[in-house]
Motif scaffolding. Sequence first.
Motif, PDB file in Angstrom:
ATOM      1  N   ASN A 112       1.261  -1.289  -0.334  1.00  0.00           N
ATOM      2  CA  ASN A 112      -0.072   0.154  -0.047  1.00  0.00           C
ATOM      3  C   ASN A 112       0.718   1.217  -0.334  1.00  0.00           C
ATOM      4  O   ASN A 112       0.133   2.169  -0.792  1.00  0.00           O
ATOM      5  CB  ASN A 112      -1.019   0.320   1.077  1.00  0.00           C
ATOM      6  CG  ASN A 112      -1.823  -0.813   1.330  1.00  0.00           C
ATOM      7  OD1 ASN A 112      -2.249  -1.953   0.200  1.00  0.00           O
ATOM      8  ND2 ASN A 112      -2.783  -0.805   1.952  1.00  0.00           N
ATOM      9  N   SER A 140      -7.244   6.211   0.999  1.00  0.00           N
ATOM     10  CA  SER A 140      -8.952   5.796   2.057  1.00  0.00           C
ATOM     11  C   SER A 140      -9.060   6.428   2.942  1.00  0.00           C
ATOM     12  O   SER A 140      -8.474   7.396   3.579  1.00  0.00           O
ATOM     13  CB  SER A 140      -8.764   4.359   2.545  1.00  0.00           C
ATOM     14  OG  SER A 140      -9.133   3.653   4.063  1.00  0.00           O
ATOM     15  N   THR A 141      -9.885   6.702   3.408  1.00  0.00           N
ATOM     16  CA  THR A 141     -10.972   6.929   4.908  1.00  0.00           C
ATOM     17  C   THR A 141     -10.515   6.483   5.540  1.00  0.00           C
ATOM     18  O   THR A 141     -10.163   7.460   6.706  1.00  0.00           O
ATOM     19  CB  THR A 141     -12.390   7.228   4.977  1.00  0.00           C
ATOM     20  OG1 THR A 141     -12.978   5.788   4.723  1.00  0.00           O
ATOM     21  CG2 THR A 141     -13.034   7.788   3.818  1.00  0.00           C
ATOM     22  N   SER A 142      -9.431   5.413   6.477  1.00  0.00           N
ATOM     23  CA  SER A 142      -9.473   4.929   7.331  1.00  0.00           C
ATOM     24  C   SER A 142      -7.907   5.642   7.374  1.00  0.00           C
ATOM     25  O   SER A 142      -7.066   5.566   8.366  1.00  0.00           O
ATOM     26  CB  SER A 142      -8.271   3.523   7.191  1.00  0.00           C
ATOM     27  OG  SER A 142      -9.985   2.541   7.510  1.00  0.00           O
ATOM     28  N   TYR A 153      -3.302  -1.320   7.758  1.00  0.00           N
ATOM     29  CA  TYR A 153      -3.876  -0.543   6.851  1.00  0.00           C
ATOM     30  C   TYR A 153      -4.188   0.884   7.245  1.00  0.00           C
ATOM     31  O   TYR A 153      -4.138   1.824   6.231  1.00  0.00           O
ATOM     32  CB  TYR A 153      -4.379  -1.465   6.826  1.00  0.00           C
ATOM     33  CG  TYR A 153      -6.183  -0.809   5.245  1.00  0.00           C
ATOM     34  CD1 TYR A 153      -5.552  -1.461   3.761  1.00  0.00           C
ATOM     35  CD2 TYR A 153      -7.309   0.442   5.231  1.00  0.00           C
ATOM     36  CE1 TYR A 153      -6.276  -0.318   3.163  1.00  0.00           C
ATOM     37  CE2 TYR A 153      -7.359   0.335   4.655  1.00  0.00           C
ATOM     38  CZ  TYR A 153      -7.327  -0.120   3.126  1.00  0.00           C
ATOM     39  OH  TYR A 153      -7.535   0.593   2.284  1.00  0.00           O
ATOM     40  N   LYS A 157      -2.302   3.457   4.475  1.00  0.00           N
ATOM     41  CA  LYS A 157      -2.937   5.680   4.071  1.00  0.00           C
ATOM     42  C   LYS A 157      -2.976   6.520   4.696  1.00  0.00           C
ATOM     43  O   LYS A 157      -2.732   7.405   4.249  1.00  0.00           O
ATOM     44  CB  LYS A 157      -4.557   4.925   4.138  1.00  0.00           C
ATOM     45  CG  LYS A 157      -4.634   3.557   3.629  1.00  0.00           C
ATOM     46  CD  LYS A 157      -4.223   3.377   2.178  1.00  0.00           C
ATOM     47  CE  LYS A 157      -5.276   2.140   1.619  1.00  0.00           C
ATOM     48  NZ  LYS A 157      -4.455   2.422  -0.287  1.00  0.00           N
ATOM     49  N   ASP A 182      -9.672   9.397  -1.519  1.00  0.00           N
ATOM     50  CA  ASP A 182     -10.329   8.433   0.267  1.00  0.00           C
ATOM     51  C   ASP A 182     -11.455   8.059   0.121  1.00  0.00           C
ATOM     52  O   ASP A 182     -12.085   8.460   0.431  1.00  0.00           O
ATOM     53  CB  ASP A 182      -9.508   9.441   1.383  1.00  0.00           C
ATOM     54  CG  ASP A 182      -8.175  10.337   0.713  1.00  0.00           C
ATOM     55  OD1 ASP A 182      -7.939   9.295  -0.229  1.00  0.00           O
ATOM     56  OD2 ASP A 182      -8.307  11.192   2.084  1.00  0.00           O
ATOM     57  N   ASP A 245     -17.136   8.930   0.743  1.00  0.00           N
ATOM     58  CA  ASP A 245     -17.410   8.176   1.638  1.00  0.00           C
ATOM     59  C   ASP A 245     -18.710   8.547   1.920  1.00  0.00           C
ATOM     60  O   ASP A 245     -19.749   7.760   2.459  1.00  0.00           O
ATOM     61  CB  ASP A 245     -16.288   8.819   2.841  1.00  0.00           C
ATOM     62  CG  ASP A 245     -16.861   9.565   3.630  1.00  0.00           C
ATOM     63  OD1 ASP A 245     -18.041  10.346   3.065  1.00  0.00           O
ATOM     64  OD2 ASP A 245     -16.898   9.241   4.114  1.00  0.00           O
TER      65      ASP A 245
END
Length: 263
Positions: A112, A140-142, A153, A157, A182, A245
């Motif tokens: 990633n 990602s929103t993560s 993860y 990100k 994201d 999102d």
Amino acid sequence: MTRFDNKTVLITGAAGGMGSSHARGFHAEGATVIVTDVRDEAGAALVAELGDRAHYLHLDVTSPADWENAIAETERLAGPVSVLVNNAGILARTALIEDGDLDDWHDVIGVNLTGTYLGIRATAPSLRRSGGGSIVNIASTSGHVGTGLIAHYVASKWGVRGLTRTAAIELGRDGVRVNSIDPGVVNTPLITTPLHPGAAPVSDYFSPDAFAIKRMAEPQDITSLLLFLASDQASFITGSEHIADGGMLLGPALAAGQVQNRS
């Protein structure tokens, strides 16, 4: 005339999920699409479906040698790269930090984050040869919050977000824009398939009823945003991140009964 006529677009992790949606979207807009992945059979099948202006290359994004070979072969087949989409991403077994497997950590960070770094590094000279272009990293929103059980993860990100901004500063003088998307919860096998026996799929941890837009995203929702960011229509946008999102990061949506229905 479509937005990507005479453009060469290289997409990582493109054999399935969001990546295959991205490949179809760019191809429909006139691009020559370089589908890259480690899933050779699925990648070749997608290229056969797309037909002309599509090529498959095996690419392990954690391998500098694979990146070197992929760029050389892309330029042989279709000329310099105009757009790079760093889409390849994985999850690993869910676990508390203190119980996690270090190999899982290295695997997720490797694909990633390091894979995105290697992609930018390998592709930048080709983008210069094309006269400039666009890189879009799929974060990602993560990467905006902490999320229990997927520290690997989340860390990867968050890193992609910082890497995007740094690359935008460094490559702007060469006419290369660098942005990130994201996504929230997207209806792909990465989210809907259990990561290991006995585990619940990641989608079970999220309730779309709590989102302002009460559904998971479909891959095409992300592709539509990607096509805009990669195109000349976004020529003054760089170093930015674009959250898609459904309002998940806004906080809990109003529940039924909290407000009167409006006609």
